[in-house]
Design an enzyme around this catalytic site. Sequence first.
Site, PDB file in Angstrom:
ATOM      1  N   ALA A   1     -26.647  29.062  20.154  1.00 40.16           N
ATOM      2  CA  ALA A   1     -27.032  27.817  20.821  1.00 40.16           C
ATOM      3  C   ALA A   1     -28.433  27.943  21.407  1.00 40.16           C
ATOM      4  O   ALA A   1     -29.261  27.046  21.249  1.00 40.16           O
ATOM      5  CB  ALA A   1     -26.024  27.455  21.905  1.00 40.16           C
ATOM      6  N   GLU A   2     -28.726  29.050  22.079  1.00 39.88           N
ATOM      7  CA  GLU A   2     -30.067  29.274  22.615  1.00 39.88           C
ATOM      8  C   GLU A   2     -30.454  30.740  22.526  1.00 39.88           C
ATOM      9  O   GLU A   2     -29.607  31.627  22.599  1.00 39.88           O
ATOM     10  CB  GLU A   2     -30.173  28.857  24.087  1.00 39.88           C
ATOM     11  N   THR A   3     -31.757  30.919  22.397  1.00 38.89           N
ATOM     12  CA  THR A   3     -32.379  32.225  22.546  1.00 38.89           C
ATOM     13  C   THR A   3     -33.380  32.085  23.676  1.00 38.89           C
ATOM     14  O   THR A   3     -34.234  31.188  23.650  1.00 38.89           O
ATOM     15  CB  THR A   3     -33.099  32.671  21.257  1.00 38.89           C
TER      16      THR A   3
ATOM     17  N   HIS B   1     -26.834  29.024  30.571  1.00 43.07           N
ATOM     18  CA  HIS B   1     -26.165  30.259  30.158  1.00 43.07           C
ATOM     19  C   HIS B   1     -27.162  31.277  29.608  1.00 43.07           C
ATOM     20  O   HIS B   1     -26.986  32.480  29.800  1.00 43.07           O
ATOM     21  CB  HIS B   1     -25.015  29.972  29.186  1.00 43.07           C
TER      22      HIS B   1
END
Length: 184
Positions: A44-46, A72
């Site tokens: 979802a994210e880096t 997160h």
Amino acid sequence: KLPIYQVDAFTANLFAGNPAAVCISEAWLPDQLMQSIAAENNLAETAFIVASEDGFQIRWFTPTVEVDLCGHATLAAAHVAFHHLGQSGDRVVFHSPRSGKLPVERKGTLLTLNFPADDIRLAIAPSVLLDCFSEQATEVWKGKTDYMVVVEHESAVRSYQPDFSRLARVQARGIILTAPGKDT
């Protein structure tokens, strides 16, 4: 070669929680390279972090775009700072060019992120947003990047089946559907 960590936020168990990658560099990489790394990670994210005088600079990328804020992934970056980068004390501060100062406090094994406040206001919803829901909205609120749609019945929220292709047409980072609760 850059150090990269994958951290599961909101859990103490392997293969649970909400995964995020954290990539550490000494200076900002080109945007396209960060985007390519995030796409390769396919999470979802880096989060990308660069040490600064009073903490870390931070930016977040999904597999397709840079985003303004990711809670997160910020918690994952704090975990990396405390457990792998030797951050001393019980506080680390991240600085985002899009979201400002983001302090994270450590209390035992728990991390707490202090989010920036969003200024929300009643809004006139675009029809493309209202078309995503079968129940009529009683109110629509808009923050910096998100909409919150309020409907009358809690059951409409519980039974809602999102049509993601329709939701993607709304120009917003996020859409919240809510109703006054009747159950305790």
